[in-house]
Design a protein around this motif. Structure first.
Motif, PDB file in Angstrom:
ATOM      1  N   PHE A   1      66.674  17.941  41.676  1.00 37.60           N
ATOM      2  CA  PHE A   1      67.641  17.697  42.728  1.00 37.60           C
ATOM      3  C   PHE A   1      68.526  19.169  42.774  1.00 37.60           C
ATOM      4  O   PHE A   1      68.788  19.506  44.051  1.00 37.60           O
ATOM      5  CB  PHE A   1      68.492  16.553  42.190  1.00 37.60           C
ATOM      6  CG  PHE A   1      69.655  16.170  43.276  1.00 37.60           C
ATOM      7  CD1 PHE A   1      69.356  15.520  44.331  1.00 37.60           C
ATOM      8  CD2 PHE A   1      70.914  16.858  42.850  1.00 37.60           C
ATOM      9  CE1 PHE A   1      70.506  15.652  45.361  1.00 37.60           C
ATOM     10  CE2 PHE A   1      71.919  16.357  43.911  1.00 37.60           C
ATOM     11  CZ  PHE A   1      71.824  15.767  44.754  1.00 37.60           C
TER      12      PHE A   1
ATOM     13  N   LEU B   1      68.645  24.251  50.118  1.00 37.14           N
ATOM     14  CA  LEU B   1      69.389  23.885  51.069  1.00 37.14           C
ATOM     15  C   LEU B   1      70.885  24.495  51.357  1.00 37.14           C
ATOM     16  O   LEU B   1      70.863  25.079  52.495  1.00 37.14           O
ATOM     17  CB  LEU B   1      69.915  22.445  51.157  1.00 37.14           C
ATOM     18  CG  LEU B   1      70.841  21.691  52.344  1.00 37.14           C
ATOM     19  CD1 LEU B   1      69.883  21.656  53.624  1.00 37.14           C
ATOM     20  CD2 LEU B   1      71.304  20.529  51.764  1.00 37.14           C
TER      21      LEU B   1
ATOM     22  N   TYR C   1      71.597  29.941  58.086  1.00 30.54           N
ATOM     23  CA  TYR C   1      71.849  29.021  59.428  1.00 30.54           C
ATOM     24  C   TYR C   1      72.892  29.202  60.007  1.00 30.54           C
ATOM     25  O   TYR C   1      73.238  29.453  61.300  1.00 30.54           O
ATOM     26  CB  TYR C   1      71.436  27.577  59.092  1.00 30.54           C
ATOM     27  CG  TYR C   1      71.614  26.745  60.358  1.00 30.54           C
ATOM     28  CD1 TYR C   1      70.600  26.574  61.391  1.00 30.54           C
ATOM     29  CD2 TYR C   1      72.787  26.154  60.761  1.00 30.54           C
ATOM     30  CE1 TYR C   1      70.505  25.628  62.256  1.00 30.54           C
ATOM     31  CE2 TYR C   1      72.951  25.332  61.931  1.00 30.54           C
ATOM     32  CZ  TYR C   1      71.901  24.866  62.752  1.00 30.54           C
ATOM     33  OH  TYR C   1      71.918  24.402  64.009  1.00 30.54           O
TER      34      TYR C   1
ATOM     35  N   ILE D   1      78.615  18.767  62.406  1.00 29.97           N
ATOM     36  CA  ILE D   1      78.011  19.491  61.289  1.00 29.97           C
ATOM     37  C   ILE D   1      79.026  19.743  60.009  1.00 29.97           C
ATOM     38  O   ILE D   1      78.656  19.269  59.000  1.00 29.97           O
ATOM     39  CB  ILE D   1      77.546  21.149  61.590  1.00 29.97           C
ATOM     40  CG1 ILE D   1      76.400  20.668  62.773  1.00 29.97           C
ATOM     41  CG2 ILE D   1      77.034  21.863  60.425  1.00 29.97           C
ATOM     42  CD1 ILE D   1      75.881  22.268  63.153  1.00 29.97           C
ATOM     43  N   PRO D   2      80.473  19.915  60.466  1.00 33.49           N
ATOM     44  CA  PRO D   2      81.224  19.876  59.132  1.00 33.49           C
ATOM     45  C   PRO D   2      81.478  18.703  58.635  1.00 33.49           C
ATOM     46  O   PRO D   2      81.490  18.776  57.263  1.00 33.49           O
ATOM     47  CB  PRO D   2      82.848  20.390  60.229  1.00 33.49           C
ATOM     48  CG  PRO D   2      82.278  20.984  61.238  1.00 33.49           C
ATOM     49  CD  PRO D   2      80.977  20.640  61.722  1.00 33.49           C
TER      50      PRO D   2
ATOM     51  N   THR E   1      78.378  18.275  56.557  1.00 38.24           N
ATOM     52  CA  THR E   1      78.449  19.190  55.335  1.00 38.24           C
ATOM     53  C   THR E   1      79.247  18.542  54.417  1.00 38.24           C
ATOM     54  O   THR E   1      79.023  18.571  53.191  1.00 38.24           O
ATOM     55  CB  THR E   1      78.894  20.704  55.798  1.00 38.24           C
ATOM     56  OG1 THR E   1      78.170  21.192  57.058  1.00 38.24           O
ATOM     57  CG2 THR E   1      78.834  21.479  54.777  1.00 38.24           C
TER      58      THR E   1
ATOM     59  N   THR F   1      77.309  16.009  52.634  1.00 35.68           N
ATOM     60  CA  THR F   1      76.268  16.452  51.662  1.00 35.68           C
ATOM     61  C   THR F   1      76.968  16.839  50.269  1.00 35.68           C
ATOM     62  O   THR F   1      76.549  16.809  49.390  1.00 35.68           O
ATOM     63  CB  THR F   1      75.727  17.626  52.490  1.00 35.68           C
ATOM     64  OG1 THR F   1      75.124  17.118  53.536  1.00 35.68           O
ATOM     65  CG2 THR F   1      74.416  18.082  51.652  1.00 35.68           C
TER      66      THR F   1
ATOM     67  N   ASP G   1      70.356  10.459  46.875  1.00 36.87           N
ATOM     68  CA  ASP G   1      71.104  11.888  47.148  1.00 36.87           C
ATOM     69  C   ASP G   1      69.941  12.878  47.773  1.00 36.87           C
ATOM     70  O   ASP G   1      70.272  13.528  48.597  1.00 36.87           O
ATOM     71  CB  ASP G   1      71.641  12.401  46.013  1.00 36.87           C
ATOM     72  CG  ASP G   1      72.788  11.632  45.840  1.00 36.87           C
ATOM     73  OD1 ASP G   1      73.041  10.454  46.407  1.00 36.87           O
ATOM     74  OD2 ASP G   1      73.679  11.649  44.426  1.00 36.87           O
ATOM     75  N   LEU G   2      68.539  12.678  47.220  1.00 33.13           N
ATOM     76  CA  LEU G   2      67.524  13.611  47.630  1.00 33.13           C
ATOM     77  C   LEU G   2      67.217  13.476  48.940  1.00 33.13           C
ATOM     78  O   LEU G   2      66.818  14.310  49.696  1.00 33.13           O
ATOM     79  CB  LEU G   2      66.445  13.561  46.497  1.00 33.13           C
ATOM     80  CG  LEU G   2      65.573  14.520  46.701  1.00 33.13           C
ATOM     81  CD1 LEU G   2      65.909  16.105  46.288  1.00 33.13           C
ATOM     82  CD2 LEU G   2      64.311  14.311  45.701  1.00 33.13           C
TER      83      LEU G   2
ATOM     84  N   ILE H   1      69.506  15.160  51.186  1.00 34.27           N
ATOM     85  CA  ILE H   1      69.187  16.590  51.309  1.00 34.27           C
ATOM     86  C   ILE H   1      68.288  16.742  52.291  1.00 34.27           C
ATOM     87  O   ILE H   1      68.238  17.790  53.027  1.00 34.27           O
ATOM     88  CB  ILE H   1      68.775  17.083  49.969  1.00 34.27           C
ATOM     89  CG1 ILE H   1      69.894  16.941  49.055  1.00 34.27           C
ATOM     90  CG2 ILE H   1      68.223  18.411  49.787  1.00 34.27           C
ATOM     91  CD1 ILE H   1      71.176  17.820  49.012  1.00 34.27           C
TER      92      ILE H   1
ATOM     93  N   PHE I   1      70.043  15.481  56.167  1.00 33.07           N
ATOM     94  CA  PHE I   1      71.088  16.546  56.795  1.00 33.07           C
ATOM     95  C   PHE I   1      70.406  17.416  57.602  1.00 33.07           C
ATOM     96  O   PHE I   1      71.048  17.558  58.723  1.00 33.07           O
ATOM     97  CB  PHE I   1      71.872  16.948  55.706  1.00 33.07           C
ATOM     98  CG  PHE I   1      73.011  17.963  55.984  1.00 33.07           C
ATOM     99  CD1 PHE I   1      74.065  17.454  56.974  1.00 33.07           C
ATOM    100  CD2 PHE I   1      72.964  19.240  55.644  1.00 33.07           C
ATOM    101  CE1 PHE I   1      74.752  18.615  57.269  1.00 33.07           C
ATOM    102  CE2 PHE I   1      74.055  20.093  56.043  1.00 33.07           C
ATOM    103  CZ  PHE I   1      74.840  19.724  57.071  1.00 33.07           C
ATOM    104  N   PRO I   2      69.669  18.321  56.834  1.00 32.26           N
ATOM    105  CA  PRO I   2      69.093  19.396  58.023  1.00 32.26           C
ATOM    106  C   PRO I   2      68.391  18.907  59.070  1.00 32.26           C
ATOM    107  O   PRO I   2      68.436  19.356  60.164  1.00 32.26           O
ATOM    108  CB  PRO I   2      68.317  20.219  57.064  1.00 32.26           C
ATOM    109  CG  PRO I   2      68.070  19.545  55.934  1.00 32.26           C
ATOM    110  CD  PRO I   2      69.147  18.533  55.893  1.00 32.26           C
TER     111      PRO I   2
ATOM    112  N   LEU J   1      71.047  19.534  62.015  1.00 34.13           N
ATOM    113  CA  LEU J   1      71.118  21.004  62.152  1.00 34.13           C
ATOM    114  C   LEU J   1      69.693  21.157  63.031  1.00 34.13           C
ATOM    115  O   LEU J   1      69.714  22.146  64.036  1.00 34.13           O
ATOM    116  CB  LEU J   1      70.802  21.545  60.894  1.00 34.13           C
ATOM    117  CG  LEU J   1      71.928  21.389  59.909  1.00 34.13           C
ATOM    118  CD1 LEU J   1      71.600  22.194  58.638  1.00 34.13           C
ATOM    119  CD2 LEU J   1      73.396  21.695  60.357  1.00 34.13           C
ATOM    120  N   LEU J   2      68.595  20.781  62.793  1.00 34.99           N
ATOM    121  CA  LEU J   2      67.360  21.534  63.591  1.00 34.99           C
ATOM    122  C   LEU J   2      67.318  20.569  64.989  1.00 34.99           C
ATOM    123  O   LEU J   2      67.720  19.684  65.236  1.00 34.99           O
ATOM    124  CB  LEU J   2      66.307  20.892  62.827  1.00 34.99           C
ATOM    125  CG  LEU J   2      66.157  21.770  61.631  1.00 34.99           C
ATOM    126  CD1 LEU J   2      64.852  21.441  60.562  1.00 34.99           C
ATOM    127  CD2 LEU J   2      65.786  23.212  61.750  1.00 34.99           C
TER     128      LEU J   2
END
Lengths: 68, 297
Positions: free
Chosen positions: A10, A17, A24, B57-58, B61, B64, B284-285, B288, B291-292, B296-297
């Motif tokens: 993890f 990330l 990014y 995004i904030p 983030t 996350t 949580d994984l 991870i 989120f992107p 983001l993408l």
């Protein structure tokens, strides 16, 4: 796989990330010049370095616990 | 009757039973989320237009960061039990649960913002242009087109789009939750007060305008029915949120019963925390990866 081993996986994923997200946001900052992008990029980079340090501390602290 | 292998490893598997059980369960969870991630990718690559920048995004983030912190504290809670320190276990587990509640609160706020943000499509081009000008002035049609091009990253692609797809984006006066044209008409409403989003490169909202519902073809908040993007977004994040809630409830149970368990069966309790921690790490994984891909993408 023990919680210790899964935690290492993890933290590794989190470091990757953080590094990618930092790149990014800083790339975006070069286009947008928005302060938020810059701070997110820097903050994420710092978080990545902190996680690496934490990972090393964690491995030292739990060295007697099995990975299984 | 005593349940076997709650502390010592079973000779044939080399693991205590609960650990084998949680990994089998997590394998099924991988298939569940894997299927949804695959659906997301297939829907996205198959779509003519796919929106970008629809989520903050904030805020993503921050959430996350909260989940990563909670994974650290749950491991610290477990490690302190291994070291025979239930006092510190309580401290770290309480922080873990606070992180979970913080994550869910922020997610609820994100949902609320989406449920009160609207897109309005008009019946024809001439009517749309009239409202675009009313909202943004003479340059209204260009301003709205620029927001549309920005949302779908059309400056980066050769994608063609129907100008009738261009919508007015903003808030209805009074911030009604999840309403739509059908509900407004059923309530015998004829007009709405609408404040459009700021034009590109600005933070200032244009003045409020009045929109006749008879001119509107479709009106939708950012709910699952709005578009494929929001359908898959709400499906995956709500399922993930339920996992966070479920995990937090189990960890809270451990926190409130630690004194009893620590006296009765400390090693078994430590193993239960490990199993709870494995589930928490999995949840949580998933974030991870989520989120992107979604933010983001």
């Amino acid at each position: 796989m023990s919680l210790k081993a899964f935690h290492v996986v993890f933290v590794t994923a989190s470091v990757l990330l953080s590094a990618w997200f930092s790149w990014y946001e800083l790339s975006r900052y070069t286009d947008t010049k928005a302060a938020m992008d810059m701070w997110l990029g820097i903050g994420s980079g710092v978080a990545g370095v902190t996680l690496v340090a934490y990972g090393i501390y964690f491995l030292k602290k739990l060295k007697n616990i099995s990975y299984l | 009757m005593e349940i076997p292998y709650t502390v010592k490893p079973r000779p044939d598997t080399g693991l205590y039973n609960a650990k084998l059980g949680i990994w089998l369960f997590l394998a099924s969870e991988v298939m569940l989320f894997g299927g949804l991630f695959s659906s997301y990718i297939l829907l996205r690559v198959g779509a003519d237009l796919w929106p970008h920048g629809m989520l903050s995004i904030p805020i993503g983030t921050f959430n996350t960061f909260v989940l990563i912190a909670s994974s650290v504290t749950v491991v610290m809670a477990w490690a302190n039990l291994k070291l025979g320190n239930p006092g510190k276990f309580k401290f770290y587990m309480a922080i873990t649960i606070l992180c979970a509640l913080g994550f869910l609160s922020v997610k609820s706020y994100e949902y609320y913002v989406k449920f009160t943000h609207y897109d309005v499509w008009f019946k024809d081009d001439a009517t749309a242009e009239k409202y675009f000008k009313a909202a943004y002035g003479e340059k209204g049609p260009e301003e709205v087109r620029e927001l549309f091009v920005d949302r779908f990253h059309l400056h980066n692609t050769n994608a063609k789009y129907d100008p009738a797809q261009i919508q007015l984006v903003g808030h209805i006066a009074g911030n009604p939750l999840c309403t739509n044209l059908k509900k407004l008409l059923a309530a015998k409403q004829e007009t709405i007060k609408f404040t459009a989003d700021p034009p590109k490169g600005s933070h200032e909202h244009p003045h409020e305008i009045e929109v006749k519902l008879s001119d509107v073809q479709r009106l939708s908040a950012y709910v699952p029915a709005h578009s494929t993007f929001f359908a898959i977004y709400f499906t995956i994040t709500a399922l993930h949120g339920l996992h966070v809630l479920g995990g937090a409830l189990v960890l809270a149970y451990f926190l409130f019963t630690v004194d009893k368990w620590w006296k009765k069966a400390p090693e078994q309790f430590t193993n239960r925390i490990e199993v709870g921690g494995l589930f928490w790490h999995f949840v949580d994984l998933v974030w991870i990866f989520l989120f992107p891909i979604i933010y983001l993408l």
